[in-house]
Design an enzyme around this catalytic site. Structure first.
Site, PDB file in Angstrom:
ATOM      1  N   LYS A  14       0.192  -0.730  -0.154  1.00 13.34           N
ATOM      2  CA  LYS A  14       0.258  -0.217  -0.044  1.00 13.34           C
ATOM      3  C   LYS A  14       0.881   1.368   0.102  1.00 13.34           C
ATOM      4  CE  LYS A  14      -2.177  -1.192   3.908  1.00 13.34           C
ATOM      5  NZ  LYS A  14      -1.799  -2.273   3.917  1.00 13.34           N
ATOM      6  N   ARG A 120      11.840  -6.358   5.116  1.00 10.93           N
ATOM      7  CA  ARG A 120      11.653  -4.983   4.651  1.00 10.93           C
ATOM      8  C   ARG A 120      12.388  -4.046   5.921  1.00 10.93           C
ATOM      9  NH1 ARG A 120       5.352  -2.099   5.616  1.00 10.93           N
ATOM     10  NH2 ARG A 120       5.428  -3.350   7.660  1.00 10.93           N
ATOM     11  N   ARG A 153      10.725  -2.368  11.229  1.00 11.89           N
ATOM     12  CA  ARG A 153       9.512  -2.087  12.035  1.00 11.89           C
ATOM     13  C   ARG A 153       8.998  -2.877  13.224  1.00 11.89           C
ATOM     14  NH1 ARG A 153       4.392  -0.092   8.152  1.00 11.89           N
ATOM     15  NH2 ARG A 153       3.513  -1.398   9.809  1.00 11.89           N
TER      16      ARG A 153
HETATM   17  P1  AP5 Z   1       4.440  -1.931   1.945  1.00 10.40           P
HETATM   18  O1  AP5 Z   1       4.403  -0.895   0.906  1.00 10.40           O
HETATM   19  O2  AP5 Z   1       5.647  -1.605   2.977  1.00 10.40           O
HETATM   20  O3  AP5 Z   1       3.531  -2.133   2.162  1.00 10.40           O
HETATM   21  P2  AP5 Z   1       2.645  -1.560   3.270  1.00 10.40           P
HETATM   22  O4  AP5 Z   1       0.606  -2.554   2.419  1.00 10.40           O
HETATM   23  O5  AP5 Z   1       2.254  -0.328   2.996  1.00 10.40           O
HETATM   24  O6  AP5 Z   1       2.682  -2.771   4.224  1.00 10.40           O
HETATM   25  P3  AP5 Z   1       2.211  -1.546   5.841  1.00 10.40           P
HETATM   26  O7  AP5 Z   1       2.855  -3.023   7.161  1.00 10.40           O
HETATM   27  O8  AP5 Z   1       2.122  -1.161   6.081  1.00 10.40           O
HETATM   28  O9  AP5 Z   1       0.667  -2.436   6.164  1.00 10.40           O
HETATM   29  P4  AP5 Z   1      -0.193  -2.073   7.432  1.00 10.40           P
HETATM   30  O10 AP5 Z   1      -1.065  -2.197   6.443  1.00 10.40           O
HETATM   31  O11 AP5 Z   1      -0.136  -4.309   8.224  1.00 10.40           O
HETATM   32  O12 AP5 Z   1       0.019  -1.679   8.775  1.00 10.40           O
HETATM   33  P5  AP5 Z   1      -0.076   0.197   8.558  1.00 10.40           P
HETATM   34  O13 AP5 Z   1       0.906   0.764   9.207  1.00 10.40           O
HETATM   35  O14 AP5 Z   1      -1.051   0.974   7.866  1.00 10.40           O
HETATM   36  O15 AP5 Z   1       5.490  -2.875   1.188  1.00 10.40           O
HETATM   37  C1  AP5 Z   1       5.758  -3.720   2.284  1.00 10.40           C
HETATM   38  C2  AP5 Z   1       7.110  -4.437   2.249  1.00 10.40           C
HETATM   39  O16 AP5 Z   1       7.803  -5.166   0.326  1.00 10.40           O
HETATM   40  C3  AP5 Z   1       8.483  -3.482   1.492  1.00 10.40           C
HETATM   41  O17 AP5 Z   1       9.397  -3.577   1.832  1.00 10.40           O
HETATM   42  C4  AP5 Z   1       8.710  -2.599  -0.090  1.00 10.40           C
HETATM   43  O18 AP5 Z   1       9.870  -2.413  -0.181  1.00 10.40           O
HETATM   44  C5  AP5 Z   1       7.764  -4.880  -0.692  1.00 10.40           C
HETATM   45  N1  AP5 Z   1       7.198  -4.761  -1.459  1.00 10.40           N
HETATM   46  C6  AP5 Z   1       5.735  -3.394  -1.788  1.00 10.40           C
HETATM   47  N2  AP5 Z   1       5.994  -3.680  -2.804  1.00 10.40           N
HETATM   48  C7  AP5 Z   1       6.179  -4.300  -3.809  1.00 10.40           C
HETATM   49  C8  AP5 Z   1       6.117  -5.675  -4.699  1.00 10.40           C
HETATM   50  N3  AP5 Z   1       4.720  -5.088  -5.649  1.00 10.40           N
HETATM   51  N4  AP5 Z   1       7.038  -6.534  -4.411  1.00 10.40           N
HETATM   52  C9  AP5 Z   1       7.522  -6.966  -4.282  1.00 10.40           C
HETATM   53  N5  AP5 Z   1       8.174  -6.437  -2.890  1.00 10.40           N
HETATM   54  C10 AP5 Z   1       7.292  -5.581  -2.212  1.00 10.40           C
HETATM   55  O19 AP5 Z   1      -0.575  -0.446  10.741  1.00 10.40           O
HETATM   56  C11 AP5 Z   1       0.137  -0.730  11.263  1.00 10.40           C
HETATM   57  C12 AP5 Z   1      -0.340  -0.155  12.429  1.00 10.40           C
HETATM   58  O20 AP5 Z   1      -0.722   1.387  12.620  1.00 10.40           O
HETATM   59  C13 AP5 Z   1      -1.336  -1.507  12.372  1.00 10.40           C
HETATM   60  O21 AP5 Z   1      -1.147  -2.673  12.939  1.00 10.40           O
HETATM   61  C14 AP5 Z   1      -2.924  -0.430  13.722  1.00 10.40           C
HETATM   62  O22 AP5 Z   1      -2.255  -1.317  15.086  1.00 10.40           O
HETATM   63  C15 AP5 Z   1      -2.429   0.734  12.990  1.00 10.40           C
HETATM   64  N6  AP5 Z   1      -3.453   1.521  12.299  1.00 10.40           N
HETATM   65  C16 AP5 Z   1      -2.846   1.321  11.077  1.00 10.40           C
HETATM   66  N7  AP5 Z   1      -3.631   2.792  10.394  1.00 10.40           N
HETATM   67  C17 AP5 Z   1      -4.702   1.885  11.051  1.00 10.40           C
HETATM   68  C18 AP5 Z   1      -6.223   2.402  11.093  1.00 10.40           C
HETATM   69  N8  AP5 Z   1      -7.129   2.254   9.598  1.00 10.40           N
HETATM   70  N9  AP5 Z   1      -7.307   1.620  12.142  1.00 10.40           N
HETATM   71  C19 AP5 Z   1      -6.574   1.141  13.113  1.00 10.40           C
HETATM   72  N10 AP5 Z   1      -5.351   1.084  13.434  1.00 10.40           N
HETATM   73  C20 AP5 Z   1      -4.849   1.300  12.283  1.00 10.40           C
HETATM   74 MG    MG Z   2       2.034   1.050   4.785  1.00 13.72          MG
END
Ligand code: AP5
Ligand code: MG
Length: 207
Positions: A14, A120, A153
């Protein structure tokens, strides 16, 4: 201008895809995860509240995240939401203050996201994201952009990733059906290279 949300499991790409799409289509990229990590790093009241949930891989309560998003996007146009909404309650709350025109679902298998998150590495200083296998930094363990040391992370530890995925399945996957019923869902195969995925998303969203 249109408002779009990116939906998909942890590690679906994402953040990686949102950065490219936002730059190309001139959208405001808002990642709730990034905002919350910044609040934690700055030791704010919101950061203190969110930290425990994030470390355990649980969701921060809906009303907290809704207020945080509302404050940043109400009345704006051209917003790209990354990682929000993540529950039906968040989707319903969002609809009260920001209309969504499209929801892009990045479809990636569990095995693939577990592999991606294990490899990552992130720069705590400038926020750049790498992958030891698919997008390695040029110079060992240092950030290409700012030279700082890269780190994992804390919620990318294997047990927390497993919990995040369960929470995604339980609370967030139902949004796929929710937005499909509204005719807003665009499903994109996220298992291809970031360039290919991003260009598909851009084409699907281009006015
Ligand atoms: P990356 O682009 O970082 O993936 P991502 O989908 O953004 O993964 P996240 O871990 O950020 O998602 P998440 O939803 O769990 O965490 P968030 O920070 O939103 O890519 C991942 C890896 O793959 C990287 O190494 C990248 O280089 C690689 N990659 C990317 N695309 C690729 C491809 N096409 N091919 C190969 N490799 C690729 O949330 C964290 C925490 O915050 C949650 O657990 C929760 O506690 C809280 N939180 C956040 N939002 C909310 C909400 N709306 N409600 C409640 N709690 C929330
Ligand atoms: Mg993310």
């Amino acid at each position: 201008m249109r408002n779009v949300a990116l939906l998909g499991p942890p590690g679906a790409g994402k953040g990686t895809i949102a950065a490219r799409v936002a730059a190309e289509l001139h959208l405001l990229h808002l990642s709730t995860g990034d905002v919350l990590r910044d609040e934690v790093a700055r030791g704010t009241e919101l950061g203190h509240l969110a930290q425990g949930f994030m470390e355990r891989g649980e969701l921060v309560p809906d009303h907290v995240v809704l207020a945080m998003v509302r404050e940043r996007v109400e009345g704006r146009e051209g917003v790209l939401l990354d990682g929000f909404p993540r529950t039906l309650a968040q989707a319903e709350g969002l609809a009260q203050f920001l209309p969504l025109h499209a929801v892009v679902y990045l479809a990636v298998s569990k095995d693939e996201v577990v592999r991606r998150l294990g490899n990552r590495r992130v720069c705590a200083s400038c926020g750049a994201v790498y992958n030891l296998v698919t997008q390695p930094p040029k110079a060992g363990g240092r950030c290409d952009r700012c030279g700082e040391k890269l780190a994992q992370r804390p919620d990318d530890a294997a047990d927390v990733v497993a919990r995040r995925y369960e929470v995604y399945e339980r609370d967030s996957r139902p949004l796929v059906e929710h937005y499909a019923q509204q005719g807003k869902l665009i499903t994109v195969d996220g298992a291809r290279s970031p360039d290919v995925v991003a260009s598909d998303v851009i084409e699907a969203l281009r006015p």
